[in-house]
Scaffold this motif. Structure first.
Motif, PDB file in Angstrom:
ATOM      1  N   THR A  71       0.829  -1.203   0.000  1.00  0.00           N
ATOM      2  CA  THR A  71       0.000   0.000   0.000  1.00  0.00           C
ATOM      3  C   THR A  71       0.863   1.254   0.000  1.00  0.00           C
ATOM      4  O   THR A  71       0.573   2.226  -0.713  1.00  0.00           O
ATOM      5  CB  THR A  71      -0.936   0.007   1.221  1.00  0.00           C
ATOM      6  N   LEU A  72       1.929   1.256   0.771  1.00  0.00           N
ATOM      7  CA  LEU A  72       2.797   2.431   0.851  1.00  0.00           C
ATOM      8  C   LEU A  72       3.513   2.671  -0.481  1.00  0.00           C
ATOM      9  O   LEU A  72       3.663   3.826  -0.914  1.00  0.00           O
ATOM     10  CB  LEU A  72       3.804   2.254   1.985  1.00  0.00           C
ATOM     11  N   ARG A  73       3.927   1.599  -1.138  1.00  0.00           N
ATOM     12  CA  ARG A  73       4.554   1.765  -2.455  1.00  0.00           C
ATOM     13  C   ARG A  73       3.531   2.259  -3.481  1.00  0.00           C
ATOM     14  O   ARG A  73       3.833   3.133  -4.312  1.00  0.00           O
ATOM     15  CB  ARG A  73       5.166   0.438  -2.921  1.00  0.00           C
ATOM     16  N   TYR A  74       2.333   1.701  -3.421  1.00  0.00           N
ATOM     17  CA  TYR A  74       1.268   2.076  -4.350  1.00  0.00           C
ATOM     18  C   TYR A  74       0.891   3.546  -4.166  1.00  0.00           C
ATOM     19  O   TYR A  74       0.649   4.259  -5.146  1.00  0.00           O
ATOM     20  CB  TYR A  74       0.064   1.170  -4.102  1.00  0.00           C
ATOM     21  N   ARG A  75       0.833   3.996  -2.926  1.00  0.00           N
ATOM     22  CA  ARG A  75       0.521   5.399  -2.627  1.00  0.00           C
ATOM     23  C   ARG A  75       1.484   6.322  -3.354  1.00  0.00           C
ATOM     24  O   ARG A  75       1.077   7.285  -4.013  1.00  0.00           O
ATOM     25  CB  ARG A  75       0.587   5.627  -1.123  1.00  0.00           C
ATOM     26  N   LYS A  76       2.769   6.051  -3.253  1.00  0.00           N
ATOM     27  CA  LYS A  76       3.786   6.895  -3.874  1.00  0.00           C
ATOM     28  C   LYS A  76       3.700   6.837  -5.395  1.00  0.00           C
ATOM     29  O   LYS A  76       3.702   7.877  -6.071  1.00  0.00           O
ATOM     30  CB  LYS A  76       5.170   6.451  -3.403  1.00  0.00           C
ATOM     31  N   GLU A  77       3.600   5.637  -5.924  1.00  0.00           N
ATOM     32  CA  GLU A  77       3.593   5.464  -7.372  1.00  0.00           C
ATOM     33  C   GLU A  77       2.343   6.071  -8.010  1.00  0.00           C
ATOM     34  O   GLU A  77       2.428   6.719  -9.067  1.00  0.00           O
ATOM     35  CB  GLU A  77       3.690   3.974  -7.710  1.00  0.00           C
ATOM     36  N   LEU A  78       1.182   5.862  -7.387  1.00  0.00           N
ATOM     37  CA  LEU A  78      -0.066   6.354  -7.972  1.00  0.00           C
ATOM     38  C   LEU A  78      -0.128   7.882  -7.923  1.00  0.00           C
ATOM     39  O   LEU A  78      -0.553   8.519  -8.890  1.00  0.00           O
ATOM     40  CB  LEU A  78      -1.259   5.743  -7.235  1.00  0.00           C
ATOM     41  N   ALA A  79       0.286   8.460  -6.810  1.00  0.00           N
ATOM     42  CA  ALA A  79       0.272   9.919  -6.707  1.00  0.00           C
ATOM     43  C   ALA A  79       1.166  10.547  -7.770  1.00  0.00           C
ATOM     44  O   ALA A  79       0.800  11.559  -8.400  1.00  0.00           O
ATOM     45  CB  ALA A  79       0.722  10.347  -5.309  1.00  0.00           C
ATOM     46  N   GLU A  80       2.330   9.959  -7.995  1.00  0.00           N
ATOM     47  CA  GLU A  80       3.240  10.486  -9.015  1.00  0.00           C
ATOM     48  C   GLU A  80       2.659  10.312 -10.412  1.00  0.00           C
ATOM     49  O   GLU A  80       2.732  11.226 -11.252  1.00  0.00           O
ATOM     50  CB  GLU A  80       4.595   9.781  -8.909  1.00  0.00           C
ATOM     51  N   ARG A  81       2.075   9.164 -10.659  1.00  0.00           N
ATOM     52  CA  ARG A  81       1.525   8.884 -11.991  1.00  0.00           C
ATOM     53  C   ARG A  81       0.375   9.834 -12.331  1.00  0.00           C
ATOM     54  O   ARG A  81       0.261  10.304 -13.473  1.00  0.00           O
ATOM     55  CB  ARG A  81       1.050   7.441 -12.049  1.00  0.00           C
ATOM     56  N   LEU A  82      -0.476  10.127 -11.357  1.00  0.00           N
ATOM     57  CA  LEU A  82      -1.647  10.973 -11.603  1.00  0.00           C
ATOM     58  C   LEU A  82      -1.331  12.465 -11.505  1.00  0.00           C
ATOM     59  O   LEU A  82      -2.143  13.292 -11.900  1.00  0.00           O
ATOM     60  CB  LEU A  82      -2.761  10.614 -10.606  1.00  0.00           C
ATOM     61  N   GLY A  83      -0.179  12.796 -10.956  1.00  0.00           N
ATOM     62  CA  GLY A  83       0.173  14.210 -10.827  1.00  0.00           C
ATOM     63  C   GLY A  83      -0.493  14.893  -9.649  1.00  0.00           C
ATOM     64  O   GLY A  83      -0.678  16.122  -9.671  1.00  0.00           O
ATOM     65  N   LEU A  84      -0.849  14.136  -8.629  1.00  0.00           N
ATOM     66  CA  LEU A  84      -1.435  14.732  -7.433  1.00  0.00           C
ATOM     67  C   LEU A  84      -0.337  15.470  -6.668  1.00  0.00           C
ATOM     68  O   LEU A  84       0.715  14.900  -6.368  1.00  0.00           O
ATOM     69  CB  LEU A  84      -2.053  13.644  -6.555  1.00  0.00           C
ATOM     70  N   THR A  85      -0.581  16.721  -6.338  1.00  0.00           N
ATOM     71  CA  THR A  85       0.484  17.562  -5.783  1.00  0.00           C
ATOM     72  C   THR A  85       0.339  17.858  -4.299  1.00  0.00           C
ATOM     73  O   THR A  85       1.160  18.574  -3.729  1.00  0.00           O
ATOM     74  CB  THR A  85       0.544  18.903  -6.538  1.00  0.00           C
ATOM     75  N   ASN A  86      -0.718  17.311  -3.657  1.00  0.00           N
ATOM     76  CA  ASN A  86      -0.958  17.699  -2.270  1.00  0.00           C
ATOM     77  C   ASN A  86      -1.430  16.517  -1.428  1.00  0.00           C
ATOM     78  O   ASN A  86      -2.443  16.594  -0.735  1.00  0.00           O
ATOM     79  CB  ASN A  86      -1.987  18.832  -2.215  1.00  0.00           C
ATOM     80  N   VAL A  87      -0.696  15.398  -1.497  1.00  0.00           N
ATOM     81  CA  VAL A  87      -1.023  14.232  -0.678  1.00  0.00           C
ATOM     82  C   VAL A  87      -0.412  14.432   0.714  1.00  0.00           C
ATOM     83  O   VAL A  87       0.782  14.717   0.841  1.00  0.00           O
ATOM     84  CB  VAL A  87      -0.495  12.934  -1.306  1.00  0.00           C
ATOM     85  N   GLN A  88      -1.257  14.309   1.732  1.00  0.00           N
ATOM     86  CA  GLN A  88      -0.823  14.572   3.105  1.00  0.00           C
ATOM     87  C   GLN A  88      -1.019  13.335   3.971  1.00  0.00           C
ATOM     88  O   GLN A  88      -2.037  12.651   3.862  1.00  0.00           O
ATOM     89  CB  GLN A  88      -1.639  15.731   3.706  1.00  0.00           C
ATOM     90  N   ASP A  89      -0.071  13.063   4.848  1.00  0.00           N
ATOM     91  CA  ASP A  89      -0.209  11.984   5.822  1.00  0.00           C
ATOM     92  C   ASP A  89      -0.879  12.513   7.086  1.00  0.00           C
ATOM     93  O   ASP A  89      -0.541  13.600   7.567  1.00  0.00           O
ATOM     94  CB  ASP A  89       1.162  11.415   6.209  1.00  0.00           C
ATOM     95  N   ALA A  90      -1.815  11.730   7.610  1.00  0.00           N
ATOM     96  CA  ALA A  90      -2.419  12.015   8.909  1.00  0.00           C
ATOM     97  C   ALA A  90      -2.100  10.833   9.812  1.00  0.00           C
ATOM     98  O   ALA A  90      -2.575   9.719   9.582  1.00  0.00           O
ATOM     99  CB  ALA A  90      -3.926  12.204   8.781  1.00  0.00           C
ATOM    100  N   ALA A  91      -1.287  11.062  10.812  1.00  0.00           N
ATOM    101  CA  ALA A  91      -0.811   9.970  11.666  1.00  0.00           C
ATOM    102  C   ALA A  91      -1.106  10.272  13.132  1.00  0.00           C
ATOM    103  O   ALA A  91      -1.204  11.433  13.532  1.00  0.00           O
ATOM    104  CB  ALA A  91       0.691   9.775  11.476  1.00  0.00           C
ATOM    105  N   PRO A  92      -1.236   9.233  13.947  1.00  0.00           N
ATOM    106  CA  PRO A  92      -1.430   9.454  15.380  1.00  0.00           C
ATOM    107  C   PRO A  92      -0.161  10.010  16.004  1.00  0.00           C
ATOM    108  O   PRO A  92       0.954   9.660  15.569  1.00  0.00           O
ATOM    109  CB  PRO A  92      -1.743   8.055  15.915  1.00  0.00           C
TER     110      PRO A  92
END
Length: 228
Positions: A71-92
């Motif tokens: 999932t973590l690899r997919y998150r990075k690859e998909l965001a780059e492929r689609l050109g999403l420029t504002n992906v943010q992590d929300a963590a405890p």
């Protein structure tokens, strides 16, 4: 900020067009809308719509610390492929984990508490600036979602936009193929719905897509989409 009735009516005019719905929401509520994404089994299609409507929309990813590595690899690859420029992590907060789940095993004996600490609380904090949240939920995912509306107003006044609410699994697959969108790598291994690794299992053909989530427990939702 409360979303006015007139804005809700404008949004409802675009319920049948996911891209236009997202574009209109971004135009009518600048800076007040964010997208929730697990970067899971069917996330690519919603995120493709987001990228087409406004690639700068905030996309909130719950970094629970319990994800599959895929999932973590997919998150990075998909965001780059689609050109999403504002992906943010929300963590405890680390202190919260250290106090209540120092061994990372809370999921095994109190999954509700684990979800609350790792998902519900971080999302509550992350979404404070956003009265409108976009989700990838679908009516066909589970019996608990069969009445889901595209434009949904929660009891606390928060608005959830569910652009794919009426889409079937087949329609999503066909559109992903048409757009040449890569599926989550675990889909091919029998995971039609993907959450945290300890609480997600593969399912047999014909089973409810979410039957592999918290299998064997009287639990069907993590809590981020339920009234509280």
């Amino acid at each position: 900020m409360t979303v006015t009735a007139s804005v809700l009516q404008e949004l409802k005019k675009s319920e049948d067009d996911p891209v236009n719905l997202l574009r209109r929401a971004s135009e009518l509520l600048p800076g007040k809308i964010a997208v929730m994404s697990s970067f899971g089994a069917e996330s690519a299609l919603l995120l493709a719509f987001v990228a087409e409507a406004d690639p700068a929309l905030p996309v909130i990813f719950l970094q629970t610390g319990q994800h599959f590595p895929e999932t973590l690899r997919y998150r990075k690859e998909l965001a780059e492929r689609l050109g999403l420029t504002n992906v943010q992590d929300a963590a405890p907060p680390p202190a919260r984990i250290a106090e209540f789940d120092p061994t990372g095993e809370l999921w095994a004996f109190d999954p509700d508490a684990c979800c609350r600490i790792r998902k519900v609380e971080p999302l509550d904090t992350a979404c404070l600036p956003y009265p409108v949240l976009v989700t990838g939920r679908k009516r066909g995912q589970a019996i608990t979602r069969q009445a889901l509306s595209v434009v949904e107003v929660k009891d606390d006044g928060q608005v959830r936009l569910n652009p794919l609410a009426a889409w079937s699994a087949d329609e999503i697959r066909q559109e992903m193929v048409r757009r040449d969108l890569p599926p989550h790598p675990l889909v091919a291994e029998g995971y039609p719905s993907i959450g945290c690794a300890p609480c997600t299992h593969s399912v047999k053909e014909g089973q409810d897509a979410r039957s592999g989530r918290w299998a064997g427990l009287a639990k069907t939702e993590c809590g981020i989409h339920t009234a509280r």
